[in-house]
Design a protein around this motif. Structure first.
Motif, PDB file in Angstrom:
ATOM      1  N   THR A  49      29.671  33.537  46.837  1.00 43.77           N
ATOM      2  CA  THR A  49      30.266  34.771  46.346  1.00 43.77           C
ATOM      3  C   THR A  49      31.638  34.487  45.759  1.00 43.77           C
ATOM      4  N   LEU A  50      32.252  35.510  45.214  1.00 41.27           N
ATOM      5  CA  LEU A  50      33.555  35.365  44.570  1.00 41.27           C
ATOM      6  C   LEU A  50      34.454  36.528  44.961  1.00 41.27           C
ATOM      7  N   ALA A  51      35.706  36.208  45.301  1.00 40.81           N
ATOM      8  CA  ALA A  51      36.689  37.254  45.580  1.00 40.81           C
ATOM      9  C   ALA A  51      38.042  36.793  45.073  1.00 40.81           C
ATOM     10  N   THR A  52      38.573  37.481  44.072  1.00 40.88           N
ATOM     11  CA  THR A  52      39.849  37.034  43.510  1.00 40.88           C
ATOM     12  C   THR A  52      41.048  37.680  44.201  1.00 40.88           C
ATOM     13  N   ASN A  53      40.805  38.781  44.924  1.00 42.34           N
ATOM     14  CA  ASN A  53      41.938  39.461  45.564  1.00 42.34           C
ATOM     15  C   ASN A  53      41.557  39.975  46.955  1.00 42.34           C
ATOM     16  N   TYR A  86      38.416  42.591  47.205  1.00 42.57           N
ATOM     17  CA  TYR A  86      37.101  41.948  47.141  1.00 42.57           C
ATOM     18  C   TYR A  86      36.899  40.993  48.322  1.00 42.57           C
ATOM     19  N   VAL A 105      37.992  37.207  34.946  1.00 49.97           N
ATOM     20  CA  VAL A 105      37.167  37.113  36.148  1.00 49.97           C
ATOM     21  C   VAL A 105      35.810  36.493  35.815  1.00 49.97           C
ATOM     22  N   LYS A 128      33.803  33.520  37.677  1.00 52.17           N
ATOM     23  CA  LYS A 128      32.450  33.616  38.261  1.00 52.17           C
ATOM     24  C   LYS A 128      31.571  32.454  37.786  1.00 52.17           C
ATOM     25  N   ASP A 154      27.409  39.189  44.429  1.00 59.03           N
ATOM     26  CA  ASP A 154      28.682  39.887  44.262  1.00 59.03           C
ATOM     27  C   ASP A 154      29.285  40.196  45.632  1.00 59.03           C
ATOM     28  N   ALA A 155      30.609  40.278  45.674  1.00 62.89           N
ATOM     29  CA  ALA A 155      31.283  40.609  46.927  1.00 62.89           C
ATOM     30  C   ALA A 155      31.044  42.062  47.340  1.00 62.89           C
ATOM     31  N   ASP A 156      30.512  42.863  46.431  1.00 67.05           N
ATOM     32  CA  ASP A 156      30.221  44.260  46.788  1.00 67.05           C
ATOM     33  C   ASP A 156      28.735  44.454  47.115  1.00 67.05           C
ATOM     34  N   ASP A 203      30.761  39.467  33.202  1.00 64.34           N
ATOM     35  CA  ASP A 203      29.869  38.313  33.353  1.00 64.34           C
ATOM     36  C   ASP A 203      28.413  38.668  33.051  1.00 64.34           C
ATOM     37  N   HIS A 220      23.762  47.042  46.649  1.00 69.85           N
ATOM     38  CA  HIS A 220      24.844  46.647  45.745  1.00 69.85           C
ATOM     39  C   HIS A 220      25.688  47.888  45.433  1.00 69.85           C
ATOM     40  N   LEU A 241      27.706  48.858  43.215  1.00 64.61           N
ATOM     41  CA  LEU A 241      28.319  48.649  41.899  1.00 64.61           C
ATOM     42  C   LEU A 241      29.015  49.916  41.410  1.00 64.61           C
ATOM     43  N   GLY A 242      29.938  49.719  40.508  1.00 67.75           N
ATOM     44  CA  GLY A 242      30.711  50.849  40.006  1.00 67.75           C
ATOM     45  C   GLY A 242      32.157  50.760  40.441  1.00 67.75           C
ATOM     46  N   LYS A 278      34.550  51.085  45.381  1.00 69.69           N
ATOM     47  CA  LYS A 278      33.930  50.134  46.292  1.00 69.69           C
ATOM     48  C   LYS A 278      34.044  50.652  47.734  1.00 69.69           C
TER      49      LYS A 278
HETATM   50  N1  UDP Z   1      35.374  40.228  41.214  1.00 69.19           N
HETATM   51  C1  UDP Z   1      36.532  39.748  41.796  1.00 69.19           C
HETATM   52  N2  UDP Z   1      37.730  40.304  41.447  1.00 69.19           N
HETATM   53  C2  UDP Z   1      37.831  41.321  40.534  1.00 69.19           C
HETATM   54  C3  UDP Z   1      36.660  41.807  39.957  1.00 69.19           C
HETATM   55  C4  UDP Z   1      35.446  41.238  40.313  1.00 69.19           C
HETATM   56  O1  UDP Z   1      36.486  38.851  42.636  1.00 69.19           O
HETATM   57  O2  UDP Z   1      38.962  41.790  40.274  1.00 69.19           O
HETATM   58  C5  UDP Z   1      34.076  39.582  41.558  1.00 69.19           C
HETATM   59  C6  UDP Z   1      33.444  40.139  42.824  1.00 69.19           C
HETATM   60  O3  UDP Z   1      32.617  39.163  43.428  1.00 69.19           O
HETATM   61  C7  UDP Z   1      32.613  41.273  42.267  1.00 69.19           C
HETATM   62  C8  UDP Z   1      32.067  40.632  40.995  1.00 69.19           C
HETATM   63  O4  UDP Z   1      33.146  39.835  40.516  1.00 69.19           O
HETATM   64  O5  UDP Z   1      31.615  41.704  43.175  1.00 69.19           O
HETATM   65  C9  UDP Z   1      31.615  41.622  39.917  1.00 69.19           C
HETATM   66  O6  UDP Z   1      32.501  42.704  39.810  1.00 69.19           O
HETATM   67  P1  UDP Z   1      32.113  44.156  40.346  1.00 69.19           P
HETATM   68  O7  UDP Z   1      31.246  44.014  41.556  1.00 69.19           O
HETATM   69  O8  UDP Z   1      33.376  44.944  40.516  1.00 69.19           O
HETATM   70  O9  UDP Z   1      31.259  44.746  39.139  1.00 69.19           O
HETATM   71  P2  UDP Z   1      30.072  45.841  39.249  1.00 69.19           P
HETATM   72  O10 UDP Z   1      29.019  45.234  40.149  1.00 69.19           O
HETATM   73  O11 UDP Z   1      30.662  47.087  39.817  1.00 69.19           O
HETATM   74  O12 UDP Z   1      29.598  45.978  37.842  1.00 69.19           O
END
Ligand code: UDP
Ligand code: MN
Length: 324
Positions: free
Chosen positions: A8-12, A15, A82, A86, A102-104, A163, A212, A214-215, A218
């Motif tokens: 997974t990925l978390a920049t802050n 997340y 970002v 990824k 995704d981290a979410d 991404d 998930h 998403l959106g 969070k």
């Molecule tokens: N992410 C992150 N920092 C950010 C934005 C996104 O680490 O500032 C990573 C995180 O793993 C996140 C993924 O990129 O789950 C995709 O972004 P997000 O889930 O917000 O997009 P969505 O699924 O809502 O389209």
């Protein structure tokens, strides 16, 4: 298997909370795979420390000072920050196969069977099902693929700015080439699908393996009242299904908050959990009663009265009956 991993990925720090809950959920469902978190350099020390307790490997990825091809690509397309980070998951070449999440996202049962799939396997996006959603995907780390992805990214950019646009552009035959690369939707169930096709959710929602969130909003953006099990904040956005949101918060408040508390020590930190009895009264205060038909319609349009009669406990009771 030691050479397979969930990534997974978390920049802050926000997340990071998502990644903590995701990692915990994978562990709770007894994955036999390694867990890897890619993190941004600006993440706070306590968050990094907690992630290191949950994940086997925590790797700092800083595109800005990497000095490699990713850095060059980043100079040309700073808007895709970002996204470049990824794509770094393809550099994890000490693993032969990985599943990015995704981290979410939140895991509801063991999903190790995903490793039987090939690159690039993913579930359809609910908004445009000929595109895959990039919140959960199977891939094979490879420096060659990584290089090609970065090149694609700088030349063509991302049609949606993130991404998902890049990956769908690169793996452009996903929709038509090989049905075994289409993961069932239950591996990446987003709340938006619940509201757009409620009868299908009623029929199949109980089989969900990954949710998930998403959106824009969070799970960690809400404030959760541990006593009344209610949420404060803009619930009317319908970004998350209340039952799954409750799953997330139950895991976060019971398993993650104690670890954060330990790491933060005397430093102030906000868990997002409160104990406030006044929030329960909101549900009781709902005055004009809507007809059940009217209410159903509103709910299916995503305009649930989360503070009132569609409050958490009421909905949970109802959903539990068919999720069983
Ligand atoms: N992410 C992150 N920092 C950010 C934005 C996104 O680490 O500032 C990573 C995180 O793993 C996140 C993924 O990129 O789950 C995709 O972004 P997000 O889930 O917000 O997009 P969505 O699924 O809502 O389209
Ligand atoms: Mn996401």
């Amino acid at each position: 298997m030691a050479d397979q991993a969930f990534v997974t990925l978390a920049t802050n720090d926000g997340y990071a909370r998502g990644a903590m809950v995701l990692g915990k959920s994978l562990r709770n469902h007894k994955t036999s795979k390694k867990l890897v978190a890619l993190i941004g350099p600006q993440m706070s020390e306590p968050c990094q420390a907690v992630l290191k307790r949950i994940y086997d490997e925590v790797k700092v990825v800083d595109v800005l000072d990497s000095g490699d091809v990713a850095h060059l690509a980043m100079m040309k397309r700073p808007d895709l920050g970002v996204t470049f980070t990824k794509l770094h998951c393809w550099t994890l070449t000490h693993y032969s196969k990985c599943v990015f999440m995704d981290a979410d996202t939140l895991v509801l049962s063991n999903i190790d069977e995903l490793f039987e799939r090939e690159e690039l396997s993913a579930a359809p996006d609910p908004g445009w099902p000929d595109c895959f959603n990039s919140g959960v995907f199977v891939f094979r780390p490879s420096l060659e693929t990584y290089g090609k992805l970065l090149q694609y990214c700088t030349e063509h950019g991302s049609f949606d700015g993130g991404d998902q646009g890049v990956l769908n552009g690169f793996f452009s035959n996903w929709a038509t080439a090989d049905i075994s690369k289409h993961l069932p939707f239950i591996y990446n169930l987003s709340s938006i699908a619940i509201y757009t096709y409620l009868p299908a959710f009623k029929q199949f929602g109980g089989n969900a393996k990954v949710v998930h969130f998403l959106g824009k909003t969070k799970p960690w953006s809400y404030t959760y009242d541990t006593k009344s099990k209610q949420f404060k904040g803009s619930m009317n956005e319908a970004s998350a299904h209340p039952t799954f949101l409750l799953n997330w918060w139950t895991l976060f408040s019971s398993a993650v908050v104690p670890m954060l508390q330990e790491q933060y020590g005397d430093q102030p930190f906000h868990s997002g959990c409160v104990e406030d009895e006044s929030s329960t009264s909101l549900a009781e205060a709902t005055e004009p009663q809507m007809s059940s038909e009217e209410r159903k319609k509103k709910w299916e349009q995503g305009q649930a009265d989360y503070m009132g009669m569609d409050s958490f406990d009421n909905i949970k009771r109802k959903l539990d009956t068919f999720l069983k």
